[in-house]
Design a protein around this motif. Structure first.
Motif, PDB file in Angstrom:
ATOM      1  N   ARG A  81       0.828  -1.202   0.000  1.00 19.03           N
ATOM      2  CA  ARG A  81       0.000   0.000   0.000  1.00 19.03           C
ATOM      3  C   ARG A  81       0.868   1.260   0.000  1.00 19.03           C
ATOM      4  N   LEU A  82       1.898   1.276   0.845  1.00 20.32           N
ATOM      5  CA  LEU A  82       2.801   2.439   0.885  1.00 20.32           C
ATOM      6  C   LEU A  82       3.567   2.582  -0.428  1.00 20.32           C
ATOM      7  N   ALA A  83       4.012   1.468  -0.996  1.00 19.17           N
ATOM      8  CA  ALA A  83       4.703   1.515  -2.293  1.00 19.17           C
ATOM      9  C   ALA A  83       3.775   2.123  -3.348  1.00 19.17           C
ATOM     10  N   ILE A  97       1.157   4.150  -2.843  1.00 17.36           N
ATOM     11  CA  ILE A  97       0.928   5.565  -2.529  1.00 17.36           C
ATOM     12  C   ILE A  97       2.067   6.425  -3.060  1.00 17.36           C
ATOM     13  N   PHE A  98       3.306   5.923  -2.929  1.00 18.40           N
ATOM     14  CA  PHE A  98       4.487   6.670  -3.371  1.00 18.40           C
ATOM     15  C   PHE A  98       4.871   6.364  -4.817  1.00 18.40           C
ATOM     16  N   ARG A  99       3.975   5.672  -5.529  1.00 18.57           N
ATOM     17  CA  ARG A  99       4.189   5.283  -6.935  1.00 18.57           C
ATOM     18  C   ARG A  99       5.479   4.497  -7.117  1.00 18.57           C
ATOM     19  N   GLY A 100       5.716   3.583  -6.177  1.00 17.51           N
ATOM     20  CA  GLY A 100       6.874   2.700  -6.259  1.00 17.51           C
ATOM     21  C   GLY A 100       6.461   1.337  -6.774  1.00 17.51           C
ATOM     22  N   ASN A 101       7.449   0.498  -7.037  1.00 18.89           N
ATOM     23  CA  ASN A 101       7.200  -0.863  -7.506  1.00 18.89           C
ATOM     24  C   ASN A 101       7.887  -1.850  -6.584  1.00 18.89           C
ATOM     25  N   VAL A 102       7.184  -2.901  -6.225  1.00 23.18           N
ATOM     26  CA  VAL A 102       7.804  -4.000  -5.497  1.00 23.18           C
ATOM     27  C   VAL A 102       8.495  -4.848  -6.561  1.00 23.18           C
ATOM     28  N   ILE A 103       9.832  -4.929  -6.494  1.00 23.31           N
ATOM     29  CA  ILE A 103      10.575  -5.625  -7.549  1.00 23.31           C
ATOM     30  C   ILE A 103      11.183  -6.945  -7.087  1.00 23.31           C
ATOM     31  N   ASP A 104      11.089  -7.245  -5.776  1.00 25.43           N
ATOM     32  CA  ASP A 104      11.563  -8.535  -5.278  1.00 25.43           C
ATOM     33  C   ASP A 104      10.773  -8.884  -4.033  1.00 25.43           C
ATOM     34  N   VAL A 105      10.418 -10.166  -3.934  1.00 26.26           N
ATOM     35  CA  VAL A 105       9.626 -10.646  -2.812  1.00 26.26           C
ATOM     36  C   VAL A 105      10.285 -11.906  -2.261  1.00 26.26           C
ATOM     37  N   THR A 106      10.503 -11.923  -0.943  1.00 32.05           N
ATOM     38  CA  THR A 106      10.931 -13.154  -0.269  1.00 32.05           C
ATOM     39  C   THR A 106       9.945 -13.405   0.868  1.00 32.05           C
ATOM     40  N   ASP A 107      10.187 -14.462   1.638  1.00 31.67           N
ATOM     41  CA  ASP A 107       9.298 -14.777   2.762  1.00 31.67           C
ATOM     42  C   ASP A 107       9.314 -13.683   3.831  1.00 31.67           C
ATOM     43  N   THR A 108      10.422 -12.947   3.916  1.00 30.80           N
ATOM     44  CA  THR A 108      10.558 -11.982   5.008  1.00 30.80           C
ATOM     45  C   THR A 108      10.781 -10.540   4.561  1.00 30.80           C
ATOM     46  N   SER A 109      10.857 -10.292   3.253  1.00 30.79           N
ATOM     47  CA  SER A 109      11.125  -8.921   2.821  1.00 30.79           C
ATOM     48  C   SER A 109      10.588  -8.625   1.429  1.00 30.79           C
ATOM     49  N   TYR A 110      10.429  -7.334   1.181  1.00 28.37           N
ATOM     50  CA  TYR A 110      10.140  -6.804  -0.151  1.00 28.37           C
ATOM     51  C   TYR A 110      11.271  -5.838  -0.506  1.00 28.37           C
TER      52      TYR A 110
END
Length: 165
Positions: free
Chosen positions: A105-107, A109-122
């Motif tokens: 949601r924050l990404a 709002i700031f027009r960011g992109n989630v470019i990597d996902v693991t079990d514990t981090s973005y």
């Protein structure tokens, strides 16, 4: 009064050019807040964007000294006119302390992109002004940040004219 200046430099794309510019700052005790360099559309030239702070007199001295360097073809202080600045940031956010949905949601709002996902981090990629990136860090809370990598600002003048030979 110290002012922040974004200086755009066209320099010859050859080994040692960056070192000579950095050496000029180091020898005179001036600080480089950020520095980006990349080749231009002309393979023989690179464009350097350098951010520094200082009084009007110090900035004048810096630009005079830079112009004396053999590698420097042309330079302009973008801060003296209308210009656009953007910075890139990669932020690795721990997603165990806060929910994944909240980070997404924050990404968004700031027009960011989630470019990597693991079990514990973005890993979130953001571009924008320095203040926008600072605001994202405040919104995400520093205790949730694993790592932050920033490029420093790159800038270009507005309008028809460009930094060219």
């Amino acid at each position: 009064m110290k002012n922040r200046h974004v200086i755009s430099i066209l320099l010859e794309n050859e080994s040692g050019a960056l070192s000579r510019v950095a050496g000029l700052f180091s020898a005179r005790g001036y600080n480089i807040e950020s520095l980006t360099v990349a080749p231009t559309e002309d393979a023989t030239l690179s464009r350097m964007t350098l951010v520094t702070s200082g009084s009007t007199e110090i900035i004048e001295q810096i630009t005079k000294q830079l112009n004396k360097l053999v590698d420097v073809v042309k330079l302009v202080d973008l801060s003296e006119g209308p210009h656009i600045e953007r910075e890139l940031m990669l932020a690795k956010v721990r997603t165990t302390a806060i929910g994944r949905d909240e980070v997404k949601r924050l990404a968004d709002i700031f027009r960011g992109n989630v470019i990597d996902v693991t079990d514990t981090s973005y890993v979130v990629e953001l571009t924008g002004t320095t203040s926008k990136l600072d605001a994202f860090i405040q919104a995400i809370h520093t205790e949730n940040l694993v790592e932050v990598v920033r490029t420093g600002p790159s800038g270009i003048g507005r309008g028809e004219k460009g930094l060219q030979l």
